[in-house]
Motif scaffolding. Sequence first.
Motif, PDB file in Angstrom:
ATOM      1  N   GLY A 139       0.802  -1.211   0.000  1.00 38.66           N
ATOM      2  CA  GLY A 139       0.000   0.000   0.000  1.00 38.66           C
ATOM      3  C   GLY A 139       0.837   1.264   0.000  1.00 38.66           C
ATOM      4  N   ARG A 140       1.930   1.251   0.746  1.00 39.90           N
ATOM      5  CA  ARG A 140       2.784   2.437   0.794  1.00 39.90           C
ATOM      6  C   ARG A 140       3.455   2.689  -0.561  1.00 39.90           C
ATOM      7  NH1 ARG A 140       4.296   4.970   5.329  1.00 39.90           N
ATOM      8  NH2 ARG A 140       6.361   5.417   4.459  1.00 39.90           N
ATOM      9  N   GLY A 197       2.152   1.723  -3.480  1.00 35.79           N
ATOM     10  CA  GLY A 197       1.067   2.163  -4.342  1.00 35.79           C
ATOM     11  C   GLY A 197       0.670   3.606  -4.111  1.00 35.79           C
ATOM     12  N   ALA A 198       0.790   4.065  -2.862  1.00 34.63           N
ATOM     13  CA  ALA A 198       0.436   5.443  -2.513  1.00 34.63           C
ATOM     14  C   ALA A 198       1.569   6.427  -2.784  1.00 34.63           C
ATOM     15  CB  ALA A 198       0.027   5.522  -1.041  1.00 34.63           C
ATOM     16  N   ARG A 248       9.212   2.786  -5.547  1.00 30.53           N
ATOM     17  CA  ARG A 248       8.884   1.549  -6.253  1.00 30.53           C
ATOM     18  C   ARG A 248      10.173   0.848  -6.659  1.00 30.53           C
ATOM     19  NH1 ARG A 248       4.544   1.045 -11.188  1.00 30.53           N
ATOM     20  NH2 ARG A 248       5.402  -0.819 -12.188  1.00 30.53           N
ATOM     21  N   VAL A 263      -3.454   2.503   4.106  1.00 28.40           N
ATOM     22  CA  VAL A 263      -2.924   2.479   2.736  1.00 28.40           C
ATOM     23  C   VAL A 263      -3.431   1.291   1.927  1.00 28.40           C
ATOM     24  CG1 VAL A 263      -0.815   3.767   3.288  1.00 28.40           C
ATOM     25  CG2 VAL A 263      -0.845   1.267   3.552  1.00 28.40           C
ATOM     26  N   GLY A 296      -6.090   0.751   0.418  1.00 26.61           N
ATOM     27  CA  GLY A 296      -6.774   1.153  -0.800  1.00 26.61           C
ATOM     28  C   GLY A 296      -5.850   1.504  -1.942  1.00 26.61           C
ATOM     29  N   SER A 297      -4.555   1.676  -1.659  1.00 22.34           N
ATOM     30  CA  SER A 297      -3.583   2.034  -2.698  1.00 22.34           C
ATOM     31  C   SER A 297      -2.808   0.840  -3.225  1.00 22.34           C
ATOM     32  CB  SER A 297      -2.590   3.068  -2.142  1.00 22.34           C
ATOM     33  OG  SER A 297      -3.254   4.241  -1.733  1.00 22.34           O
ATOM     34  N   ASN A 298      -3.090  -0.332  -2.701  1.00 20.66           N
ATOM     35  CA  ASN A 298      -2.391  -1.542  -3.129  1.00 20.66           C
ATOM     36  C   ASN A 298      -2.755  -1.876  -4.573  1.00 20.66           C
ATOM     37  OD1 ASN A 298      -1.237  -4.072  -3.418  1.00 20.66           O
ATOM     38  ND2 ASN A 298      -2.765  -5.111  -2.143  1.00 20.66           N
ATOM     39  N   GLN A 299      -1.759  -1.951  -5.440  1.00 18.85           N
ATOM     40  CA  GLN A 299      -1.988  -2.181  -6.862  1.00 18.85           C
ATOM     41  C   GLN A 299      -1.811  -3.643  -7.278  1.00 18.85           C
ATOM     42  OE1 GLN A 299       0.912   0.430  -8.585  1.00 18.85           O
ATOM     43  NE2 GLN A 299      -0.133   2.305  -7.944  1.00 18.85           N
ATOM     44  N   LYS A 349     -11.149   0.431   2.852  1.00 13.63           N
ATOM     45  CA  LYS A 349     -11.408   0.739   1.441  1.00 13.63           C
ATOM     46  C   LYS A 349     -10.517  -0.155   0.594  1.00 13.63           C
ATOM     47  CE  LYS A 349     -12.646   5.570   2.314  1.00 13.63           C
ATOM     48  NZ  LYS A 349     -12.311   6.998   2.028  1.00 13.63           N
ATOM     49  N   PRO A 386      -9.274  -1.803  -2.946  1.00 14.00           N
ATOM     50  CA  PRO A 386      -9.248  -1.502  -4.394  1.00 14.00           C
ATOM     51  C   PRO A 386      -9.815  -2.676  -5.188  1.00 14.00           C
ATOM     52  CG  PRO A 386      -7.077  -2.179  -3.667  1.00 14.00           C
ATOM     53  CD  PRO A 386      -7.925  -2.117  -2.426  1.00 14.00           C
TER      54      PRO A 386
END
Length: 333
Positions: free
Chosen positions: A161-162, A164-165, A170, A267, A269-272, A295, A297
Amino acid sequence: MDTFSPPPFLPDRLIRGGHLQTIASLGVTDRALEPTDRHIVRLPDGDAIVLHENRPVDGGGSFSSPPSNRSMVLFHGLSGCHGSPYMIRIANRLVRSNWTVYRVDMRGCGAARDLASGLSHAGRSEDVYAALDFVARRNPHSRLSAAGVSLGGNQLLRFAGRIGAGLDARPHWWDQMAKLAVVAPPIDLVRCSENMQRFSRRIYNYYFIRTLFDRIAPGVRRHAVFQQAALQGRPKTLFELDDRITAPISGFADAPQYYRDCGAIAVAGSNQIPTLVLAAKDDPIVPIDCFERAKWPDQTQLVVTRAGGHAGFIARGRSRWMDDCLVDWANHF
């Protein structure tokens, strides 16, 4: 995302309810799994984690060399290690499915116990990164997946998540990441702490505190914060342990700050990465509303069962539904 459809969970007739499912899950069901190789991975602060690698065995009984083109990294929960029953069971199943498996001993745990002066805690995303970075570099052409149980699941979700956010960089091997799976992760540490302070949860506080104290690394015992806390006697709740020991040793002002900063719910919700989350409504340690309020994704699939306890999921005939789901998910492309 292609939807994964696990079979329905039917709890064992003699192991009903969240408490029994949780307690029964501690039993050993597989023989010990001897690693093909052990790897010490040094961390930037001087501590280390240890990865226990198991490669598939061919028909002649020889280990695969080079490793298979599918690598799975397994992260254990609080007071666990590479030798925890679920780590052994899942690794055995995956190796038989032609995966190369790395069971991680987080800092201060298992074979890494004497290699740390710090503690593993819910926010150790950097240690997850170190483990995955090692495996990605060792297997540059391998599809890379990871699974975490309980605290290890929170660490894994927080890591993904971190990134992705945009809070963490990366890594160059990010495109190797295929999928993640987590079981009963305590994503809302504030809510989990409130739950664990209930009188009915005293047996779990006692178990975790006794186990953690018995296994505290020598480097941590030499820490002034630990020695001062030890003079006050053993903590009676996990909140007290985190407030007196985990938080100050790990650089947090107190337990509330540690909980706010380290829960993956902030975080998730930011996991891709395509992710499977397994949770049970009768989990006595991680309340189900943690998952209901998160939340998620589109890439994350939440599977909630009516029963199963905390990472128990012992089905009819004493089969391990959790293991079946994780292996089927890993092989589901």
